[in-house]
Motif scaffolding. Structure first.
Motif, PDB file in Angstrom:
ATOM      1  N   ILE A 129      72.751  88.345 -15.823  1.00 50.14           N
ATOM      2  CA  ILE A 129      73.813  89.352 -15.874  1.00 50.14           C
ATOM      3  C   ILE A 129      73.210  90.724 -15.611  1.00 50.14           C
ATOM      4  CG2 ILE A 129      75.593  90.410 -17.327  1.00 50.14           C
ATOM      5  CD1 ILE A 129      75.704  87.815 -18.929  1.00 50.14           C
ATOM      6  N   ASP A 130      73.810  91.471 -14.693  1.00 47.62           N
ATOM      7  CA  ASP A 130      73.314  92.816 -14.372  1.00 47.62           C
ATOM      8  C   ASP A 130      73.580  93.776 -15.540  1.00 47.62           C
ATOM      9  OD1 ASP A 130      72.401  94.539 -11.874  1.00 47.62           O
ATOM     10  OD2 ASP A 130      73.936  95.702 -12.935  1.00 47.62           O
ATOM     11  N   PRO A 131      72.650  94.688 -15.841  1.00 50.70           N
ATOM     12  CA  PRO A 131      72.846  95.641 -16.944  1.00 50.70           C
ATOM     13  C   PRO A 131      74.131  96.455 -16.814  1.00 50.70           C
ATOM     14  CG  PRO A 131      70.569  95.690 -16.183  1.00 50.70           C
ATOM     15  CD  PRO A 131      71.308  94.806 -15.236  1.00 50.70           C
ATOM     16  N   GLN A 132      74.526  96.817 -15.571  1.00 51.55           N
ATOM     17  CA  GLN A 132      75.758  97.583 -15.394  1.00 51.55           C
ATOM     18  C   GLN A 132      76.973  96.772 -15.842  1.00 51.55           C
ATOM     19  OE1 GLN A 132      77.920  99.180 -11.492  1.00 51.55           O
ATOM     20  NE2 GLN A 132      76.111 100.406 -11.912  1.00 51.55           N
ATOM     21  N   LEU A 133      76.926  95.463 -15.643  1.00 52.58           N
ATOM     22  CA  LEU A 133      78.019  94.604 -16.095  1.00 52.58           C
ATOM     23  C   LEU A 133      78.140  94.648 -17.612  1.00 52.58           C
ATOM     24  CD1 LEU A 133      80.172  92.371 -15.676  1.00 52.58           C
ATOM     25  CD2 LEU A 133      78.325  90.706 -15.797  1.00 52.58           C
ATOM     26  N   ILE A 134      77.009  94.591 -18.300  1.00 55.25           N
ATOM     27  CA  ILE A 134      77.036  94.592 -19.761  1.00 55.25           C
ATOM     28  C   ILE A 134      77.662  95.880 -20.287  1.00 55.25           C
ATOM     29  CG2 ILE A 134      75.584  94.588 -21.835  1.00 55.25           C
ATOM     30  CD1 ILE A 134      73.605  92.811 -20.266  1.00 55.25           C
ATOM     31  N   SER A 135      77.262  97.027 -19.737  1.00 54.47           N
ATOM     32  CA  SER A 135      77.783  98.314 -20.221  1.00 54.47           C
ATOM     33  C   SER A 135      79.271  98.471 -19.919  1.00 54.47           C
ATOM     34  CB  SER A 135      76.987  99.477 -19.617  1.00 54.47           C
ATOM     35  OG  SER A 135      77.136  99.515 -18.207  1.00 54.47           O
ATOM     36  N   VAL A 136      79.713  98.004 -18.750  1.00 56.48           N
ATOM     37  CA  VAL A 136      81.138  98.121 -18.400  1.00 56.48           C
ATOM     38  C   VAL A 136      81.979  97.138 -19.216  1.00 56.48           C
ATOM     39  CG1 VAL A 136      82.829  97.946 -16.532  1.00 56.48           C
ATOM     40  CG2 VAL A 136      80.627  99.024 -16.111  1.00 56.48           C
ATOM     41  N   ILE A 182      85.341  93.658 -23.310  1.00 51.28           N
ATOM     42  CA  ILE A 182      85.387  92.281 -22.836  1.00 51.28           C
ATOM     43  C   ILE A 182      84.009  91.654 -23.051  1.00 51.28           C
ATOM     44  CG2 ILE A 182      85.766  90.771 -20.834  1.00 51.28           C
ATOM     45  CD1 ILE A 182      87.480  92.931 -19.584  1.00 51.28           C
ATOM     46  N   ASP A 183      83.973  90.416 -23.464  1.00 48.34           N
ATOM     47  CA  ASP A 183      82.709  89.717 -23.682  1.00 48.34           C
ATOM     48  C   ASP A 183      82.040  89.420 -22.345  1.00 48.34           C
ATOM     49  OD1 ASP A 183      80.777  88.152 -25.282  1.00 48.34           O
ATOM     50  OD2 ASP A 183      81.641  86.457 -24.196  1.00 48.34           O
ATOM     51  N   ALA A 231      80.891  86.370 -17.142  1.00 43.33           N
ATOM     52  CA  ALA A 231      79.864  85.721 -16.323  1.00 43.33           C
ATOM     53  C   ALA A 231      80.218  84.278 -15.984  1.00 43.33           C
ATOM     54  CB  ALA A 231      78.520  85.776 -17.035  1.00 43.33           C
ATOM     55  N   ILE A 232      80.838  83.551 -16.919  1.00 48.22           N
ATOM     56  CA  ILE A 232      81.112  82.136 -16.657  1.00 48.22           C
ATOM     57  C   ILE A 232      82.490  81.891 -16.047  1.00 48.22           C
ATOM     58  CG2 ILE A 232      79.503  81.347 -18.427  1.00 48.22           C
ATOM     59  CD1 ILE A 232      81.853  80.717 -20.224  1.00 48.22           C
ATOM     60  N   ASN A 233      83.388  82.888 -16.129  1.00 52.39           N
ATOM     61  CA  ASN A 233      84.739  82.681 -15.614  1.00 52.39           C
ATOM     62  C   ASN A 233      85.114  83.571 -14.436  1.00 52.39           C
ATOM     63  OD1 ASN A 233      85.512  80.676 -17.579  1.00 52.39           O
ATOM     64  ND2 ASN A 233      85.604  82.321 -19.080  1.00 52.39           N
TER      65      ASN A 233
END
Length: 349
Positions: free
Chosen positions: A267-274, A280-281, A286-288
């Motif tokens: 998972i990209d770090p930008q995805l985690i922060s957004v 949103i989890d 990532a899986i859906n």
């Protein structure tokens, strides 16, 4: 005298069907030796000699697969090619040719189609595929794009969905979930714009996610990377509808189960922060989330040493006996049954 800066809009009816085709296809070049005849006759002629031919086709429909409120036509043309080439890559084959068919309503001037085909030409040049034909017609409402992709591979290189064994490792390229969150950002900005048309979105902090949605790339490099590692995938699929859905496709076709590990998901770090911003989890995304167009494949456990340190690939799980089912193993070591919650084009609203 005040200069008129209104963009020129040329009605496509002025050109007629064949004039339009000639106009839009004038920049396509033939680069593949397997293309004997491209655009200009009743049919194209291809010669693959001792190779096996791989063919895939996709429809992209305005309002279903894309929204022109935030999808530039040039990006749309590029993406339309990418999503089809990705299917060829998912067979462990090399894309070589495409056909392009477009249906447009009269709200689209010639200049809009030129933008669309500029993106198509850019993708064709980038991936070195020949545009060898297609069709243009009118649409009662909106824009419809149909692309057929053609590729080639040696018979012993082709990877199907049904070859996974119960002891295989599950591997993914790149990172996942980013395209879905890019779509959420764009949808949010669209709603803001509808309320206040004078607002200008600042998308700089979401650049990577938005690019993954608007301009994904097909993993045409993976076949070469795996060949260099002397790895033959036992099964393979591209991630268009979401990781969970694609895993279930592989499991169903191969008659195996799977354990997917949450702590291994790339998972990209930008995805985690957004995801935190949107509450949103990130694992759920990532899986859906779909439209990553990364490749998901299985390899023999004997190839673990060859792939374990390669930065292009992440081992995210392993296959099991079919009777064990398909599960997500969480960071807390809890086993949760995996369900397909990805994109379903035929799902009722």
């Amino acid at each position: 005298m005040i200069e008129d800066k209104t963009p020129q809009k040329t009605s496509i009816s002025q050109l007629g069907e064949f004039g339009l085709i000639d106009h839009l296809t004038q920049h396509f070049q033939i680069t593949q030796s397997s293309t004997l005849k491209g655009i200009g006759d009743d049919a194209a002629i291809l010669d693959f000699k001792d190779k096996k031919v791989v063919v895939s086709t996709d429809l992209l429909i305005e309002g279903v697969h894309f929204d022109l409120a935030y999808m530039p036509l040039k990006h749309l043309g590029y993406k339309a090619i990418v999503v089809n080439l990705s299917d060829i890559c998912a067979m462990n084959a090399k894309p070589t040719q495409i056909t392009v068919s477009v249906a447009v309503s009269n709200r689209f001037p010639l200049e809009a189609l030129e933008e669309l085909f500029e993106g198509i030409t850019l993708a064709a040049n980038h991936y070195k595929v020949d545009v060898i034909g297609g069709d243009t017609t009118s649409s009662q409402k909106g824009l419809i794009i149909s692309i057929t992709a053609i590729g080639a591979a040696d018979e012993n290189e082709i990877a199907y969905r049904d070859g996974a064994q119960s002891t295989d490792l599950l591997v993914v390229t790149g990172d996942i979930g980013s395209a879905y969150m890019g779509l959420q950002v764009l949808e949010r900005e669209k709603q803001v714009f509808l309320v206040n048309p004078n607002s200008q979105p600042d998308l700089d902090q979401y650049a990577y996610l938005v690019e993954r949605q608007l301009r994904p790339e097909a993993r045409t490099d993976v076949k070469t990377l795996l060949h260099a590692l002397e790895i033959k995938p036992t099964s393979m699929i591209d991630i268009s509808d979401g990781l969970s859905s694609e895993i279930m496709h592989l499991c169903k076709k191969s008659k195996v189960g799977c354990n997917l590990y949450e702590d291994k998901l790339p998972i990209d770090p930008q995805l985690i922060s957004v995801c935190e911003e949107f509450n949103i989890d990130s694992t759920t995304v990532a899986i859906n989330g779909g439209e990553d167009y990364e490749l998901l494949f299985t390899i023999s456990i004997n190839d673990f040493e060859k792939i374990k340190a390669n930065p292009n690939f992440t081992i995210i799980g392993h296959m099991t006996q079919e009777s064990e089912g398909i599960h997500l193993i969480t960071r807390a070591n809890t086993k949760i049954e995996l369900r397909a919650r990805g994109w379903n084009a035929l799902e009722e609203e």
